[in-house]
Design a protein around this motif. Structure first.
Motif, PDB file in Angstrom:
ATOM      1  N   HIS A  65       0.853  -1.179   0.000  1.00 49.49           N
ATOM      2  CA  HIS A  65       0.000   0.000   0.000  1.00 49.49           C
ATOM      3  C   HIS A  65       0.896   1.238   0.000  1.00 49.49           C
ATOM      4  O   HIS A  65       2.076   1.163   0.334  1.00 49.49           O
ATOM      5  CB  HIS A  65      -0.891   0.008   1.245  1.00 49.49           C
ATOM      6  N   SER A  66       0.333   2.364  -0.329  1.00 47.47           N
ATOM      7  CA  SER A  66       1.134   3.597  -0.382  1.00 47.47           C
ATOM      8  C   SER A  66       1.778   3.913   0.966  1.00 47.47           C
ATOM      9  O   SER A  66       2.888   4.432   1.015  1.00 47.47           O
ATOM     10  CB  SER A  66       0.273   4.763  -0.858  1.00 47.47           C
ATOM     11  N   PHE A  67       1.123   3.578   2.074  1.00 45.86           N
ATOM     12  CA  PHE A  67       1.699   3.879   3.393  1.00 45.86           C
ATOM     13  C   PHE A  67       2.811   2.906   3.783  1.00 45.86           C
ATOM     14  O   PHE A  67       3.473   3.109   4.801  1.00 45.86           O
ATOM     15  CB  PHE A  67       0.604   3.909   4.472  1.00 45.86           C
ATOM     16  N   ASP A  68       3.064   1.868   2.976  1.00 45.86           N
ATOM     17  CA  ASP A  68       4.150   0.923   3.245  1.00 45.86           C
ATOM     18  C   ASP A  68       5.338   1.074   2.299  1.00 45.86           C
ATOM     19  O   ASP A  68       6.314   0.325   2.396  1.00 45.86           O
ATOM     20  CB  ASP A  68       3.644  -0.519   3.125  1.00 45.86           C
ATOM     21  N   LEU A  69       5.282   2.037   1.399  1.00 43.25           N
ATOM     22  CA  LEU A  69       6.350   2.177   0.415  1.00 43.25           C
ATOM     23  C   LEU A  69       7.702   2.496   1.038  1.00 43.25           C
ATOM     24  O   LEU A  69       8.747   2.229   0.446  1.00 43.25           O
ATOM     25  CB  LEU A  69       5.979   3.234  -0.631  1.00 43.25           C
ATOM     26  N   HIS A  70       7.719   3.029   2.245  1.00 40.38           N
ATOM     27  CA  HIS A  70       8.980   3.320   2.929  1.00 40.38           C
ATOM     28  C   HIS A  70       9.806   2.045   3.138  1.00 40.38           C
ATOM     29  O   HIS A  70      11.033   2.100   3.246  1.00 40.38           O
ATOM     30  CB  HIS A  70       8.723   4.004   4.279  1.00 40.38           C
ATOM     31  N   CYS A  71       9.153   0.890   3.171  1.00 39.55           N
ATOM     32  CA  CYS A  71       9.866  -0.394   3.316  1.00 39.55           C
ATOM     33  C   CYS A  71      10.852  -0.599   2.174  1.00 39.55           C
ATOM     34  O   CYS A  71      11.928  -1.171   2.366  1.00 39.55           O
ATOM     35  CB  CYS A  71       8.893  -1.559   3.347  1.00 39.55           C
ATOM     36  N   LEU A  72      10.497  -0.139   0.990  1.00 40.93           N
ATOM     37  CA  LEU A  72      11.381  -0.279  -0.159  1.00 40.93           C
ATOM     38  C   LEU A  72      12.600   0.620  -0.015  1.00 40.93           C
ATOM     39  O   LEU A  72      13.712   0.227  -0.349  1.00 40.93           O
ATOM     40  CB  LEU A  72      10.623   0.055  -1.446  1.00 40.93           C
ATOM     41  N   GLN A  73      12.391   1.824   0.492  1.00 32.86           N
ATOM     42  CA  GLN A  73      13.489   2.769   0.683  1.00 32.86           C
ATOM     43  C   GLN A  73      14.499   2.257   1.712  1.00 32.86           C
ATOM     44  O   GLN A  73      15.681   2.548   1.628  1.00 32.86           O
ATOM     45  CB  GLN A  73      12.913   4.121   1.132  1.00 32.86           C
ATOM     46  N   ASN A  74      14.018   1.472   2.666  1.00 27.64           N
ATOM     47  CA  ASN A  74      14.878   0.974   3.736  1.00 27.64           C
ATOM     48  C   ASN A  74      15.359  -0.455   3.501  1.00 27.64           C
ATOM     49  O   ASN A  74      15.930  -1.065   4.393  1.00 27.64           O
ATOM     50  CB  ASN A  74      14.121   1.028   5.066  1.00 27.64           C
ATOM     51  N   CYS A  75      15.157  -0.981   2.325  1.00 27.28           N
ATOM     52  CA  CYS A  75      15.478  -2.382   2.036  1.00 27.28           C
ATOM     53  C   CYS A  75      16.972  -2.680   2.086  1.00 27.28           C
ATOM     54  O   CYS A  75      17.380  -3.735   2.533  1.00 27.28           O
ATOM     55  CB  CYS A  75      14.915  -2.743   0.663  1.00 27.28           C
ATOM     56  N   HIS A  76      17.796  -1.748   1.615  1.00 20.67           N
ATOM     57  CA  HIS A  76      19.243  -1.979   1.512  1.00 20.67           C
ATOM     58  C   HIS A  76      19.955  -0.659   1.767  1.00 20.67           C
ATOM     59  O   HIS A  76      19.600   0.358   1.172  1.00 20.67           O
ATOM     60  CB  HIS A  76      19.563  -2.513   0.114  1.00 20.67           C
ATOM     61  N   ASP A  77      20.967  -0.679   2.605  1.00 19.11           N
ATOM     62  CA  ASP A  77      21.677   0.553   2.976  1.00 19.11           C
ATOM     63  C   ASP A  77      22.376   1.235   1.803  1.00 19.11           C
ATOM     64  O   ASP A  77      22.616   2.435   1.838  1.00 19.11           O
ATOM     65  CB  ASP A  77      22.710   0.266   4.065  1.00 19.11           C
ATOM     66  N   ASP A  78      22.725   0.484   0.770  1.00 15.47           N
ATOM     67  CA  ASP A  78      23.472   1.045  -0.354  1.00 15.47           C
ATOM     68  C   ASP A  78      22.591   1.515  -1.509  1.00 15.47           C
ATOM     69  O   ASP A  78      23.106   1.916  -2.547  1.00 15.47           O
ATOM     70  CB  ASP A  78      24.460   0.005  -0.898  1.00 15.47           C
ATOM     71  N   PHE A  79      21.253   1.457  -1.327  1.00 22.40           N
ATOM     72  CA  PHE A  79      20.345   1.759  -2.432  1.00 22.40           C
ATOM     73  C   PHE A  79      19.291   2.794  -2.073  1.00 22.40           C
ATOM     74  O   PHE A  79      18.856   2.880  -0.933  1.00 22.40           O
ATOM     75  CB  PHE A  79      19.632   0.480  -2.903  1.00 22.40           C
ATOM     76  N   CYS A  80      18.891   3.552  -3.091  1.00 19.99           N
ATOM     77  CA  CYS A  80      17.737   4.444  -3.030  1.00 19.99           C
ATOM     78  C   CYS A  80      16.635   3.785  -3.857  1.00 19.99           C
ATOM     79  O   CYS A  80      16.907   2.900  -4.675  1.00 19.99           O
ATOM     80  CB  CYS A  80      18.058   5.797  -3.654  1.00 19.99           C
ATOM     81  N   ALA A  81      15.408   4.241  -3.665  1.00 18.42           N
ATOM     82  CA  ALA A  81      14.292   3.656  -4.410  1.00 18.42           C
ATOM     83  C   ALA A  81      13.278   4.716  -4.803  1.00 18.42           C
ATOM     84  O   ALA A  81      13.106   5.721  -4.120  1.00 18.42           O
ATOM     85  CB  ALA A  81      13.611   2.580  -3.575  1.00 18.42           C
ATOM     86  N   LEU A  82      12.615   4.464  -5.914  1.00 24.46           N
ATOM     87  CA  LEU A  82      11.454   5.225  -6.364  1.00 24.46           C
ATOM     88  C   LEU A  82      10.367   4.197  -6.606  1.00 24.46           C
ATOM     89  O   LEU A  82      10.597   3.201  -7.296  1.00 24.46           O
ATOM     90  CB  LEU A  82      11.764   5.994  -7.654  1.00 24.46           C
ATOM     91  N   SER A  83       9.199   4.405  -6.012  1.00 24.53           N
ATOM     92  CA  SER A  83       8.170   3.378  -6.098  1.00 24.53           C
ATOM     93  C   SER A  83       6.787   3.987  -6.233  1.00 24.53           C
ATOM     94  O   SER A  83       6.575   5.166  -5.970  1.00 24.53           O
ATOM     95  CB  SER A  83       8.221   2.496  -4.851  1.00 24.53           C
ATOM     96  N   SER A  84       5.859   3.150  -6.647  1.00 23.97           N
ATOM     97  CA  SER A  84       4.455   3.550  -6.714  1.00 23.97           C
ATOM     98  C   SER A  84       3.600   2.372  -6.297  1.00 23.97           C
ATOM     99  O   SER A  84       4.032   1.222  -6.316  1.00 23.97           O
ATOM    100  CB  SER A  84       4.079   4.023  -8.110  1.00 23.97           C
ATOM    101  N   SER A  85       2.382   2.688  -5.918  1.00 25.93           N
ATOM    102  CA  SER A  85       1.455   1.674  -5.450  1.00 25.93           C
ATOM    103  C   SER A  85       0.116   1.882  -6.133  1.00 25.93           C
ATOM    104  O   SER A  85      -0.272   3.014  -6.423  1.00 25.93           O
ATOM    105  CB  SER A  85       1.294   1.789  -3.937  1.00 25.93           C
ATOM    106  N   THR A  86      -0.598   0.791  -6.340  1.00 26.40           N
ATOM    107  CA  THR A  86      -1.927   0.914  -6.942  1.00 26.40           C
ATOM    108  C   THR A  86      -2.990   1.224  -5.906  1.00 26.40           C
ATOM    109  O   THR A  86      -4.096   1.606  -6.248  1.00 26.40           O
ATOM    110  CB  THR A  86      -2.314  -0.374  -7.693  1.00 26.40           C
ATOM    111  N   LEU A  87      -2.663   1.064  -4.618  1.00 21.91           N
ATOM    112  CA  LEU A  87      -3.628   1.330  -3.557  1.00 21.91           C
ATOM    113  C   LEU A  87      -3.142   2.449  -2.645  1.00 21.91           C
ATOM    114  O   LEU A  87      -2.022   2.421  -2.157  1.00 21.91           O
ATOM    115  CB  LEU A  87      -3.876   0.077  -2.718  1.00 21.91           C
ATOM    116  N   THR A  88      -3.996   3.420  -2.406  1.00 21.83           N
ATOM    117  CA  THR A  88      -3.684   4.531  -1.526  1.00 21.83           C
ATOM    118  C   THR A  88      -4.234   4.254  -0.131  1.00 21.83           C
ATOM    119  O   THR A  88      -4.940   3.275   0.092  1.00 21.83           O
ATOM    120  CB  THR A  88      -4.310   5.836  -2.053  1.00 21.83           C
ATOM    121  N   VAL A  89      -3.941   5.135   0.805  1.00 19.02           N
ATOM    122  CA  VAL A  89      -4.469   5.012   2.164  1.00 19.02           C
ATOM    123  C   VAL A  89      -5.994   5.014   2.131  1.00 19.02           C
ATOM    124  O   VAL A  89      -6.653   4.233   2.814  1.00 19.02           O
ATOM    125  CB  VAL A  89      -3.942   6.161   3.057  1.00 19.02           C
TER     126      VAL A  89
END
Length: 140
Positions: free
Chosen positions: A57-81
């Motif tokens: 969900h859109s409120f969980d996208l931060h999980c992708l940003q924190n997945c790996h210390d050496d990486f940044c992420a850009l993400s989208s979700s089909t479901l909003t809050v």
């Protein structure tokens, strides 16, 4: 794996004049929460990585940003809050969703193209003085 010529270096873009490889991968993950350790392992061997069907969900996208210390992420979700408040039980996990990961060492050369992104499409532009590369993650 893609050869991008002598202008793009996967870790600093500073080595002009020699051909280097930028390691790019993609994967339909079918649920990031249950496969996040596998994504972390894959990131160890890549420079840029696209995933589809993260099911966040859109409120969980931060999980992708924190997945790996050496990486940044850009993400989208089909479901909003707002969508999640009216979800039926089978959609509690979310659906679809895409993300692009890139090494933080490439961040000075990455331009997020939010103007081209939507719930099924994210785009970054890898810039260099000689060549540039548009990288997309798509879920259709």
């Amino acid at each position: 794996m893609i050869s991008v010529g002598d202008a793009l270096h996967p870790h600093s873009l500073a080595n002009q004049g020699c051909e280097v490889l930028l390691k790019i991968g993609c994967f339909n993950i079918r649920g990031f929460k249950r496969n996040n350790l596998y994504v972390h392992q894959l990131l160890d061997s890549l420079d840029v990585f696209a995933i589809s069907e993260h099911w966040l969900h859109s409120f969980d996208l931060h999980c992708l940003q924190n997945c790996h210390d050496d990486f940044c992420a850009l993400s989208s979700s089909t479901l909003t809050v707002e969508d999640s408040a009216t979800c039926t039980p089978q959609y509690i996990r979310g659906s679809g969703g895409v993300a692009l990961f890139w090494r933080k060492s490439l961040s000075d050369h990455i331009k997020k193209r939010n103007d081209l992104c939507n719930d099924r499409f994210v785009v970054v532009h890898l810039l260099s003085p000689v060549r540039s590369l548009c990288i997309c993650a798509v879920y259709l």
